[in-house]
Each structure stands twice: as C-alpha cells, then as structure tokens.
Design an enzyme around this catalytic site. Structure first.
Site, PDB file in Angstrom:
ATOM      1  N   ASP A 145      82.028 -11.509  38.289  1.00 35.69           N
ATOM      2  CA  ASP A 145      82.353 -11.792  36.784  1.00 35.69           C
ATOM      3  C   ASP A 145      82.368 -10.217  36.192  1.00 35.69           C
ATOM      4  O   ASP A 145      81.695  -9.607  36.216  1.00 35.69           O
ATOM      5  CB  ASP A 145      81.179 -12.400  36.035  1.00 35.69           C
ATOM      6  CG  ASP A 145      81.184 -14.009  36.473  1.00 35.69           C
ATOM      7  OD1 ASP A 145      82.324 -14.633  36.152  1.00 35.69           O
ATOM      8  OD2 ASP A 145      80.298 -14.529  36.770  1.00 35.69           O
TER       9      ASP A 145
ATOM     10  N   ARG B 196      68.325 -23.271  41.445  1.00 32.28           N
ATOM     11  CA  ARG B 196      69.068 -22.770  42.424  1.00 32.28           C
ATOM     12  C   ARG B 196      68.106 -22.487  43.658  1.00 32.28           C
ATOM     13  O   ARG B 196      67.106 -22.376  43.478  1.00 32.28           O
ATOM     14  CB  ARG B 196      69.702 -21.528  42.304  1.00 32.28           C
ATOM     15  CG  ARG B 196      70.724 -21.934  41.002  1.00 32.28           C
ATOM     16  CD  ARG B 196      71.515 -20.474  40.586  1.00 32.28           C
ATOM     17  NE  ARG B 196      72.570 -20.777  39.517  1.00 32.28           N
ATOM     18  CZ  ARG B 196      73.205 -20.010  38.756  1.00 32.28           C
ATOM     19  NH1 ARG B 196      72.790 -18.464  39.140  1.00 32.28           N
ATOM     20  NH2 ARG B 196      73.996 -20.135  37.907  1.00 32.28           N
TER      21      ARG B 196
ATOM     22  N   ARG C  60      83.410 -16.041  34.348  1.00 36.74           N
ATOM     23  CA  ARG C  60      83.388 -17.443  34.888  1.00 36.74           C
ATOM     24  C   ARG C  60      85.007 -18.005  34.968  1.00 36.74           C
ATOM     25  O   ARG C  60      85.218 -19.013  35.092  1.00 36.74           O
ATOM     26  CB  ARG C  60      82.751 -18.060  33.899  1.00 36.74           C
ATOM     27  CG  ARG C  60      81.091 -18.034  33.995  1.00 36.74           C
ATOM     28  CD  ARG C  60      80.432 -18.544  35.301  1.00 36.74           C
ATOM     29  NE  ARG C  60      80.878 -19.925  35.486  1.00 36.74           N
ATOM     30  CZ  ARG C  60      81.448 -20.447  36.532  1.00 36.74           C
ATOM     31  NH1 ARG C  60      81.791 -19.185  37.718  1.00 36.74           N
ATOM     32  NH2 ARG C  60      81.551 -21.504  37.038  1.00 36.74           N
TER      33      ARG C  60
ATOM     34  N   ASP D 193      80.685  -6.885  42.525  1.00 41.09           N
ATOM     35  CA  ASP D 193      80.172  -7.913  41.597  1.00 41.09           C
ATOM     36  C   ASP D 193      81.459  -8.932  41.346  1.00 41.09           C
ATOM     37  O   ASP D 193      82.696  -8.485  41.582  1.00 41.09           O
ATOM     38  CB  ASP D 193      79.673  -7.104  40.419  1.00 41.09           C
ATOM     39  CG  ASP D 193      79.494  -8.384  39.268  1.00 41.09           C
ATOM     40  OD1 ASP D 193      79.053  -9.188  39.213  1.00 41.09           O
ATOM     41  OD2 ASP D 193      80.397  -8.145  38.176  1.00 41.09           O
TER      42      ASP D 193
ATOM     43  N   TYR E 283      73.570  -0.694  41.219  1.00 43.64           N
ATOM     44  CA  TYR E 283      74.205   0.566  40.882  1.00 43.64           C
ATOM     45  C   TYR E 283      73.325   1.891  41.057  1.00 43.64           C
ATOM     46  O   TYR E 283      73.812   3.075  41.491  1.00 43.64           O
ATOM     47  CB  TYR E 283      74.779   0.394  39.551  1.00 43.64           C
ATOM     48  CG  TYR E 283      75.420   1.625  38.896  1.00 43.64           C
ATOM     49  CD1 TYR E 283      76.747   1.845  39.129  1.00 43.64           C
ATOM     50  CD2 TYR E 283      74.676   2.505  38.200  1.00 43.64           C
ATOM     51  CE1 TYR E 283      77.534   2.845  38.622  1.00 43.64           C
ATOM     52  CE2 TYR E 283      75.390   3.408  37.540  1.00 43.64           C
ATOM     53  CZ  TYR E 283      76.590   3.918  38.048  1.00 43.64           C
ATOM     54  OH  TYR E 283      77.381   4.868  37.168  1.00 43.64           O
TER      55      TYR E 283
HETATM   56  O1  M1P Z   1      77.916 -13.556  37.451  1.00 48.32           O
HETATM   57  C1  M1P Z   1      76.980 -13.533  36.507  1.00 48.32           C
HETATM   58  C2  M1P Z   1      76.370 -14.818  35.692  1.00 48.32           C
HETATM   59  O2  M1P Z   1      77.520 -15.612  35.670  1.00 48.32           O
HETATM   60  C3  M1P Z   1      76.973 -17.009  35.197  1.00 48.32           C
HETATM   61  O3  M1P Z   1      76.723 -16.685  33.759  1.00 48.32           O
HETATM   62  P1  M1P Z   1      77.065 -17.546  32.539  1.00 48.32           P
HETATM   63  O4  M1P Z   1      77.222 -18.952  33.090  1.00 48.32           O
HETATM   64  O5  M1P Z   1      75.916 -17.383  31.543  1.00 48.32           O
HETATM   65  O6  M1P Z   1      78.416 -16.755  32.011  1.00 48.32           O
HETATM   66  C4  M1P Z   1      75.922 -17.729  35.677  1.00 48.32           C
HETATM   67  O7  M1P Z   1      76.253 -18.024  36.961  1.00 48.32           O
HETATM   68  C5  M1P Z   1      74.573 -16.532  36.135  1.00 48.32           C
HETATM   69  O8  M1P Z   1      73.695 -16.957  37.147  1.00 48.32           O
HETATM   70  C6  M1P Z   1      75.348 -15.238  36.596  1.00 48.32           C
HETATM   71  O9  M1P Z   1      74.531 -14.293  36.939  1.00 48.32           O
END
Ligand code: M1P
Length: 250
Positions: A15, A124, A22, A13, A220
């Site tokens: 984030d 998207r 982000r 994954d 998972y």
């Molecule tokens: O990768 C997890 C999420 O990251 C972004 O979420 P947010 O902008 O709310 O922090 C988005 O790109 C979301 O689509 C994605 O699942």
C-alpha cells in the site's frame, strides 16, 4: 536465473508503494515488476494478509514473485510454496487472547464516532487487525474515516489505551493503513521476513511509511537493508529504474 544480480533482492511494501492504499495495482506496475524480476530477485512484504495482497497484486501473486511475505512475513512464501507461518494465538494463549479481544470490543462499543460497520477485529495467522469503523465499510466510508481519524486521533488514542492496559503482553501496535491498526508480538514487524533472506548480502527495501511509527520504519532502519523511501507507486518505478535498470535500458 541468468542475468539477475546475484546476492541482491528488491523488497517492496504494497500500500502506497506498489498500489494506492488498498487499491488494485495498475497493469503498468505489474508489468514493470516482471521486467524488474529479470534483473533482480523480487519480494513483496505487506502488513495485510494474503487474501488482501492477492486482491491487490493478482490471484497468482505468490507465483509471480520470488518471495511474498504476508502479515509482515509471519506468513511466508518462496516461489509459490509456504515456507513459514507464525501463530499469534499460540504466542498469546487463549486466555490472554480472549481478554484482549473482549476489552477491545468493549472499547469500540463505547466509542462515539460518526459511523460503524462490521468486522471490528480481523483474526489473522500472525496478528490481529483492529478497525474502529469496521472492515466492512465502503470505499467512501473508508476515506471518510481516514479523514475523521486524522482530525480526531481515534486510532492513536485507542492504541495508547491498549498499550497501557496490556503492557505485560509485550505487543506492538502499528498503524499502516486507513481504517485499522495491526497488533502483533514485539519483533514481529516487517524485519521478521529478513530471517528468510540470509543468502542475500544486499537487501533493498522500498516503502512509503518509513518514518518512526510507520509500519515500514523497522525494516527501513534495519542494518540488514538499504532503505528507500518512496512517495507513490510512480516514484517506486522511477527509483527502481535508476537503481536496477539503467544499464539494461536500450
Ligand atoms: O498494508 C497496510 C495495511 O493495510 C490495511 O490497512 P487498512 O485496511 O487500515 O487500510 C490492513 O490490511 C493492515 O493490516 C495493513 O497493515
């Protein structure tokens, strides 16, 4: 490539697993992933679209990893080549899509939250991304909304309403980040990418939101994967060192 564990892949994954939410990956993390790639096939599976994944992992991301699965694998790359793309628009059809977007925008217009910015719905390839505060918010505003949402459950309530109102559309709602949630057809969660990995008998998946309701939960839990919960990018590195690099460290 010789020296790599045959039949095994390590899937990550983005984030919270390879980067802070982000944020851009550290140079140490990017170097580590290339080190790992020498001993095992490496794939990325993010909820975000390719633009955001490339902002975080680098412009050359699709070439830097064996597989890059954007939007849960609804947009899939192998060795830099596009190998599959799903269309949310084709799945739902224009009429239902319009009905859903109209309702969602009305709901957001009526929502009383401290601030609003722009881009409330990001369209998207394989999903919609809905943000009550708007994706154009600044980093500070993003952090502020996340805190507000934790206290007031804005997204959870919105998802509850949409799920009820559009029950017949058979959609899944996934809160994977700080300011938004993803909407896609049932089954188009991160397990979607596994259809491209039949040649691997061992699929290791690393993610931070592996709890029920988190956007890493389904993959998972899948019988096709060995799931690993991580608590931070540093934890990801430590777990991978122990699992894949122990015998390779001098
Ligand atoms: O990768 C997890 C999420 O990251 C972004 O979420 P947010 O902008 O709310 O922090 C988005 O790109 C979301 O689509 C994605 O699942």
């Amino acid at each position: 490539m010789s020296g790599r564990k045959p039949g095994s892949i390590a899937l990550f994954d983005v984030d919270g697993t390879l980067t802070a939410p982000r944020k851009v990956a550290s140079s140490q993390m990017l170097e580590f992933m290339q080190e790992l790639k020498k001993v095992v096939t490496v794939g990325i599976v993010g909820g975000s679209d390719l633009v955001k994944i490339s902002e975080q992992l680098g412009r050359t991301a699709i070439n830097d990893y064996d597989y890059v699965f954007a939007e849960n694998g609804l947009v899939a790359y192998k060795s830099g080549d596009l190998i599959g793309e799903q269309s949310f628009k084709s799945f739902l059809g224009e009429d239902k899509l319009k009905e859903f977007i109209n309702f969602t925008l009305h709901y957001i217009a009526d929502l009383d939250i401290p601030i609003k910015r722009g881009t409330f719905i990001e369209f998207r390839s394989g999903m919609l991304n809905v943000s009550p505060v708007g994706r154009n918010c600044s980093r500070e505003e993003r952090d502020g909304f996340e805190k507000y949402d934790k206290a007031h459950g804005v997204r959870a309530e919105m998802v509850r309403v949409l799920r009820e109102r559009f029950a017949q559309f058979e959609l899944t709602y996934s809160i994977g980040g700080q300011i938004s949630f993803d909407v896609f057809p049932r089954g188009w969660d991160k397990t979607y990418c596994l259809r491209y990995l039949d040649e691997f008998h061992e699929v290791h998946f690393f993610g931070d939101k592996t709890y029920e309701g988190g956007n890493d939960f389904e993959i998972y839990e899948s019988g096709r994967t060995k799931g690993h919960t991580v608590t931070s990018p540093d934890d990801t590195v430590n777990q991978c060192r122990a699992l894949f690099l122990r015998d390779h460290d001098g």
